[in-house]
Design a protein around this motif. Structure first.
Motif, PDB file in Angstrom:
ATOM      1  N   HIS A 113       0.873  -1.176   0.069  1.00  0.00           N
ATOM      2  CA  HIS A 113      -0.071  -0.031  -0.113  1.00  0.00           C
ATOM      3  C   HIS A 113       0.766   1.150  -0.096  1.00  0.00           C
ATOM      4  O   HIS A 113       1.845   1.261   0.608  1.00  0.00           O
ATOM      5  N   HIS A 115       0.808   5.911  -1.282  1.00  0.00           N
ATOM      6  CA  HIS A 115       0.152   6.977  -1.651  1.00  0.00           C
ATOM      7  C   HIS A 115       0.378   7.370  -2.956  1.00  0.00           C
ATOM      8  O   HIS A 115       0.850   8.518  -3.124  1.00  0.00           O
ATOM      9  N   HIS A 177      -8.021   7.977  -0.777  1.00  0.00           N
ATOM     10  CA  HIS A 177      -6.739   7.242  -0.063  1.00  0.00           C
ATOM     11  C   HIS A 177      -5.637   6.656  -0.974  1.00  0.00           C
ATOM     12  O   HIS A 177      -4.610   7.430  -1.266  1.00  0.00           O
TER      13      HIS A 177
HETATM   14 ZN   LIG Z   1      -2.434   5.036   3.493  1.00  0.00          ZN
END
Ligand SMILES: [Zn+2]
Length: 253
Positions: A113, A115, A177
């Protein structure tokens, strides 16, 4: 044997060898994420499940630049969020999300994960990744959305909801997100993240320029069966890994 083959090491056979293999892949994945510009301050994490203790995972230390991470910097976190190996802290969001994703998906050895810009942008639009390119077909009917953005993730209940939203898929778009991907290996999860981010970029470009044509369902599923398998994901990662093994000789320190 070449330098790359020596660095890659022989196929792991013992638990200790498998652990080292996963940690090496993890450190290489961080260097690759750094190179692609996926870091945003202290945000982002990739995890590798420990082969001996399935409720523990290896992860990047909180606040460390992706491009500087070495194997010896990686920390191991247990199911309560306690750092059991390493002397640096864990990002609370990394524990809350990844502990629950690994719990929800016993088949997932790794989860990624970050950004990244185009994943973030697409996540704000309320859409999925459409089958508009060959590469995007790897995610056709194999990713989901989590539409309830509730602020910075700091409790495991939110991680549980993300794990549930992921379902049996290889990826989930976290609204407002970013992206999260999983795989049966670090290489696979990292590759899905790289190619999903780039497919988000392609879709945003195409949407800005006109109305993208969709590949028909039968063809999209056929392409997915060729390019969207765990083995294919792992194989796609190899050239990226081989490159950083040569350019970043401190990686395994
Ligand atoms: Zn995050």
């Amino acid at each position: 044997m070449t330098t790359v083959e020596q660095a890659r090491g022989a196929a792991p056979v013992t638990t200790e060898q498998e652990r080292l293999h996963r940690k090496r892949e993890l450190a290489a994945a961080f260097r690759i994420f750094g190179r692609f510009g996926f870091s945003e301050g202290v945000a982002g994490h990739i995890t590798a499940r420990d082969p001996e203790h399935p409720d523990r995972f290896w992860v990047n230390p909180f606040g460390m630049n992706f491009s500087l991470i070495k194997v010896s910097d990686l920390i191991c976190v247990d199911h309560e969020g306690t750092v059991v190996s390493g002397d640096r802290p864990v990002n609370r969001a990394a524990f809350c999300i990844h502990s629950q994703v690994h719990l929800a998906r016993p088949d997932a050895v790794a989860a990624a994960h970050a950004h990244s810009v185009h994943g973030k942008a697409l996540s704000s639009l309320g859409v999925r990744l459409d089958p508009i390119t060959q590469d995007a077909c790897a995610f056709f009917e194999d990713h989901s959305r989590y539409d309830e953005y509730r602020g910075v993730v700091n409790d495991i209940e939110e991680g549980k909801r993300i794990g549930a939203a992921l379902g049996p898929n290889k990826a989930v778009i976290l609204a407002n997100h970013g992206l999260l991907t999983v795989g049966q290996s670090v290489a696979e999860a990292a590759w899905w993240f790289v190619t999903m981010e780039r497919s988000c970029q392609a879709q945003l470009l195409a949407m800005a320029a006109g109305t993208p044509r969709h590949i028909d369902r039968e063809t999209a599923l056929q392409v997915r069966s060729q390019t969207g398998t765990p083995r294919a994901g792992q194989f796609h990662f190899r050239p990226l890994r081989d490159h950083v093994l040569v350019t970043d000789p401190d990686l395994f320190g």
